[in-house]
Design a protein around this motif. Structure first.
Motif, PDB file in Angstrom:
ATOM      1  N   UNK A 165      39.207  46.708  37.339  1.00 53.06           N
ATOM      2  CA  UNK A 165      39.152  45.317  36.884  1.00 53.06           C
ATOM      3  C   UNK A 165      40.413  44.954  36.123  1.00 53.06           C
ATOM      4  N   UNK A 166      40.856  45.851  35.255  1.00 50.47           N
ATOM      5  CA  UNK A 166      42.076  45.582  34.493  1.00 50.47           C
ATOM      6  C   UNK A 166      43.292  45.499  35.401  1.00 50.47           C
ATOM      7  N   UNK A 167      43.386  46.365  36.385  1.00 46.07           N
ATOM      8  CA  UNK A 167      44.500  46.301  37.337  1.00 46.07           C
ATOM      9  C   UNK A 167      44.466  44.990  38.107  1.00 46.07           C
ATOM     10  N   UNK A 168      43.273  44.510  38.410  1.00 52.62           N
ATOM     11  CA  UNK A 168      43.164  43.285  39.198  1.00 52.62           C
ATOM     12  C   UNK A 168      43.727  42.082  38.451  1.00 52.62           C
ATOM     13  N   UNK A 169      43.599  42.091  37.141  1.00 54.86           N
ATOM     14  CA  UNK A 169      44.152  40.993  36.347  1.00 54.86           C
ATOM     15  C   UNK A 169      45.669  40.956  36.487  1.00 54.86           C
ATOM     16  N   UNK A 170      46.306  42.099  36.322  1.00 57.41           N
ATOM     17  CA  UNK A 170      47.762  42.157  36.430  1.00 57.41           C
ATOM     18  C   UNK A 170      48.240  41.854  37.847  1.00 57.41           C
ATOM     19  N   UNK A 171      47.524  42.348  38.827  1.00 59.92           N
ATOM     20  CA  UNK A 171      47.873  42.074  40.214  1.00 59.92           C
ATOM     21  C   UNK A 171      47.769  40.580  40.511  1.00 59.92           C
ATOM     22  N   UNK A 172      46.729  39.948  40.003  1.00 57.77           N
ATOM     23  CA  UNK A 172      46.563  38.511  40.201  1.00 57.77           C
ATOM     24  C   UNK A 172      47.695  37.713  39.585  1.00 57.77           C
ATOM     25  N   UNK A 173      48.108  38.089  38.386  1.00 57.21           N
ATOM     26  CA  UNK A 173      49.213  37.400  37.716  1.00 57.21           C
ATOM     27  C   UNK A 173      50.502  37.548  38.511  1.00 57.21           C
ATOM     28  N   UNK A 174      50.799  38.768  38.937  1.00 65.87           N
ATOM     29  CA  UNK A 174      52.019  39.015  39.711  1.00 65.87           C
ATOM     30  C   UNK A 174      51.983  38.250  41.031  1.00 65.87           C
ATOM     31  N   UNK A 175      50.845  38.239  41.686  1.00 62.93           N
ATOM     32  CA  UNK A 175      50.733  37.549  42.976  1.00 62.93           C
ATOM     33  C   UNK A 175      50.934  36.043  42.826  1.00 62.93           C
ATOM     34  N   UNK A 176      50.328  35.466  41.797  1.00 63.25           N
ATOM     35  CA  UNK A 176      50.485  34.022  41.597  1.00 63.25           C
ATOM     36  C   UNK A 176      51.910  33.668  41.197  1.00 63.25           C
ATOM     37  N   UNK A 177      52.548  34.500  40.382  1.00 65.36           N
ATOM     38  CA  UNK A 177      53.949  34.252  40.050  1.00 65.36           C
ATOM     39  C   UNK A 177      54.822  34.341  41.293  1.00 65.36           C
TER      40      UNK A 177
END
Length: 82
Positions: free
Chosen positions: A16-28
């Motif tokens: 879950x924590x990795x998914x947050x960072x992945x989501x941020x990077x993907x949207x950026x």
């Protein structure tokens, strides 16, 4: 067979924590490149990582919401690629 047999509670929280960072990077990446598919791929991967956490915490409504976002992302990706 449930997801609990395959993923420990600790691992589910890590995913879950990795998914947050992945989501941020993907949207950026989507905002910088202007390519919506990059955001859809990131959302697809992030939601996939979140599902075990939701199932471990018995948040079935959130798991179903994740399934919706996974399906919507797959539709967006396939429409763009076809």
């Amino acid at each position: 067979m449930t997801i609990r047999r395959y993923v420990t509670r600790r691992k589910a929280y890590q995913l879950k924590n990795y998914s947050v960072y992945l989501g941020i990077v993907a949207y950026l990446a989507m905002l910088i490149s202007g390519d919506v598919v990059m955001g859809a791929i990131g959302k697809l991967l992030a939601e996939t990582l979140r599902v075990p956490y939701y199932l471990h915490t018995d948040a079935n409504d959130m798991a179903n919401l994740s399934y919706f976002f996974i399906a919507a992302s797959m539709i967006a990706i396939t429409q763009r690629l076809l």
